[in-house]
Each structure stands twice: as structure tokens, then as C-alpha cells.
Write an enzyme that holds these catalytic residues in place. Structure first.
Site, PDB file in Angstrom:
ATOM      1  N   CYS A   1       4.848  -3.082  -8.980  1.00 46.11           N
ATOM      2  CA  CYS A   1       3.948  -3.300 -10.111  1.00 46.11           C
ATOM      3  C   CYS A   1       4.743  -3.416 -11.418  1.00 46.11           C
ATOM      4  O   CYS A   1       5.507  -4.354 -11.586  1.00 46.11           O
ATOM      5  CB  CYS A   1       2.874  -2.219 -10.162  1.00 46.11           C
ATOM      6  SG  CYS A   1       1.486  -2.663 -11.247  1.00 46.11           S
TER       7      CYS A   1
ATOM      8  N   HIS B   1       0.495  -2.816  -5.046  1.00 42.51           N
ATOM      9  CA  HIS B   1       0.902  -1.451  -4.723  1.00 42.51           C
ATOM     10  C   HIS B   1       0.936  -1.267  -3.204  1.00 42.51           C
ATOM     11  O   HIS B   1      -0.105  -1.038  -2.594  1.00 42.51           O
ATOM     12  CB  HIS B   1      -0.080  -0.439  -5.339  1.00 42.51           C
ATOM     13  CG  HIS B   1       0.012  -0.340  -6.814  1.00 42.51           C
ATOM     14  ND1 HIS B   1       0.870   0.531  -7.448  1.00 42.51           N
ATOM     15  CD2 HIS B   1      -0.626  -1.009  -7.795  1.00 42.51           C
ATOM     16  CE1 HIS B   1       0.749   0.400  -8.759  1.00 42.51           C
ATOM     17  NE2 HIS B   1      -0.150  -0.538  -8.994  1.00 42.51           N
TER      18      HIS B   1
ATOM     19  N   GLU C   1       1.880   1.235  -1.575  1.00 45.69           N
ATOM     20  CA  GLU C   1       1.464   2.600  -1.238  1.00 45.69           C
ATOM     21  C   GLU C   1      -0.053   2.757  -1.231  1.00 45.69           C
ATOM     22  O   GLU C   1      -0.576   3.768  -0.746  1.00 45.69           O
ATOM     23  CB  GLU C   1       2.103   3.598  -2.207  1.00 45.69           C
ATOM     24  CG  GLU C   1       1.481   3.676  -3.588  1.00 45.69           C
ATOM     25  CD  GLU C   1       1.899   2.581  -4.543  1.00 45.69           C
ATOM     26  OE1 GLU C   1       1.524   2.677  -5.733  1.00 45.69           O
ATOM     27  OE2 GLU C   1       2.598   1.632  -4.122  1.00 45.69           O
TER      28      GLU C   1
END
EC number: 4.3.2.10
Length: 197
Positions: free
Chosen positions: A77, A178, A180
Site C-alpha cells: 500500500c 493489502h 494481509e
């Protein structure tokens, strides 16, 4: 494996740590140049503002260290945007790993900024994507984007604007989304980054 996460007072390190933990890995969050230089893998996550983040990196001497690393490096990001040449966010000079500027979205009024939510990757043949099969949905939150360039290995479209969603040059990778927070696809990308690159 010695995994380092760059500390520079930008958010979401906790969610990255949790994602690594789910994969069976632990990592050290650090702004120590020596620890970063000696890590096996380096992750550069971020949720925040470009000029403030760059000021911290320069204060700690990390603007030099991060551009000279030889191990696999993944920006996420804001981390990816800071790897570019500059950002339109407060006219900030960034790290210059990828010689391309980060731009602010200018979209039709029916498209909200930030671009937030799930969107697909149009990805090329690259080792980072070796574990993916078929359509790849990932989670994005961003108001700025990186235009398509020679380093683009995946792209995404929002509001008629096609932008770089993954960059790759030498040992450096960047993801605008992202991983994650991107479910199975994000987990697979992190696993490939840690185990195969």
C-alpha cells in the site's frame, strides 16, 4: 528465517504480523538499519501519509538503507507508493526504486475516493503469482495510485483508471492492495514471497 518489518510510524504492522503468524512465521518490527540489512526478507507495509512517512525514514537514515538492500523486499500500500519516485501527496520526493510517480485519483463523481474494497488483479507470469490459479480478488484502500509502467506485473481497474496493483524490479516487489487482508489470495502471495523468492 529472519523477517524484518520496517518501522516508520505508518499503520497496519499489527495486521501484517498476524498474517505472518497464521503462516507460521514471526517477524521483528524495526527501524534499525543493521537489522534490516541482515534480514532474510523485508516487508514495508504502511497506512498513512507520504510526507510524514518519508520524514521519518530520512531521520533514521532508512531512505538510503532501503534502496540498497539485496534480499527480497515487499512494499504494501503506502509502502509500495513510497518505493516510487515521487508522490502527489504533498509533492513528496520518495525512494525512487521504481522510476514512476504516484498520482492522486481523478475519477467520475460516482466513484468514491478512496478506492476501498475488493477488486481483481490482471496478473502476468511472475514467480510471485506461481501459487495463484484463476481470478485473484484482493482488498484495496487507497486514494493515490501508481500508473502502469515497465515494472507493472499486475494491474487493476477502478472508475475507468487502470493502475499498477503489483510492481517488480530486481529483488523489490510492491503491492497496492493489502495481502494481509486479502483472504486466500493474499495469504498465498505472502507464502510465495517468504518461501520461494
Amino acid at each position: 528465517m529472519n523477517i524484518a518489518i520496517v518501522k516508520y510510524n505508518a499503520g497496519n504492522t499489527r495486521s501484517v504480523l498476524c498474517a505472518l503468524h497464521r503462516l507460521g512465521y514471526e517477524a521483528e518490527v524495526t527501524d534499525d538499519p543493521g537489522q534490516l540489512a541482515n534480514a532474510d526478507k523485508v516487508l514495508f507495509p504502511g497506512v498513512g501519509e507520504a510526507s510524514t512517512a518519508m520524514a521519518y525514514l530520512r531521520e533514521k537514515g532508512l531512505d538510503i538503507v532501503l534502496t540498497t538492500l539485496k534480499q527480497p523486499f515487499l512494499g504494501i500500500c503506502l509502502g509500495m507508493q513510497l518505493m516510487c519516485a515521487s508522490s502527489e501527496e504533498h509533492d513528496t520526493q520518495t525512494l525512487g526504486i521504481f522510476p514512476i510517480p504516484t498520482r492522486k485519483f481523478s475519477l467520475p463523481p460516482e466513484f468514491k475516493i478512496p478506492h476501498m474494497g475488493w477488486n481483481t488483479l490482471q496478473y502476468q507470469d511472475d514467480r510471485l503469482f506461481s501459487g495463484l490459479k484463476g481470478e485473484a480478488w484482493c482488498y484495496f484502500v487507497h486514494s493515490y495510485y501508481v500508473p502502469l509502467c515497465e515494472a507493472t506485473i499486475a494491474s487493476t481497474e477502478y472508475g475507468g483508471q487502470v493502475f499498477s496493483s503489483v510492481l517488480h524490479k530486481d529483488n523489490y516487489y510492491g503491492c497496492q492492495f493489502h495481502p494481509e487482508k486479502s483472504g486466500d489470495v493474499g495469504e498465498q502471495l505472502l507464502k510465495t514471497f517468504l518461501e520461494e523468492l
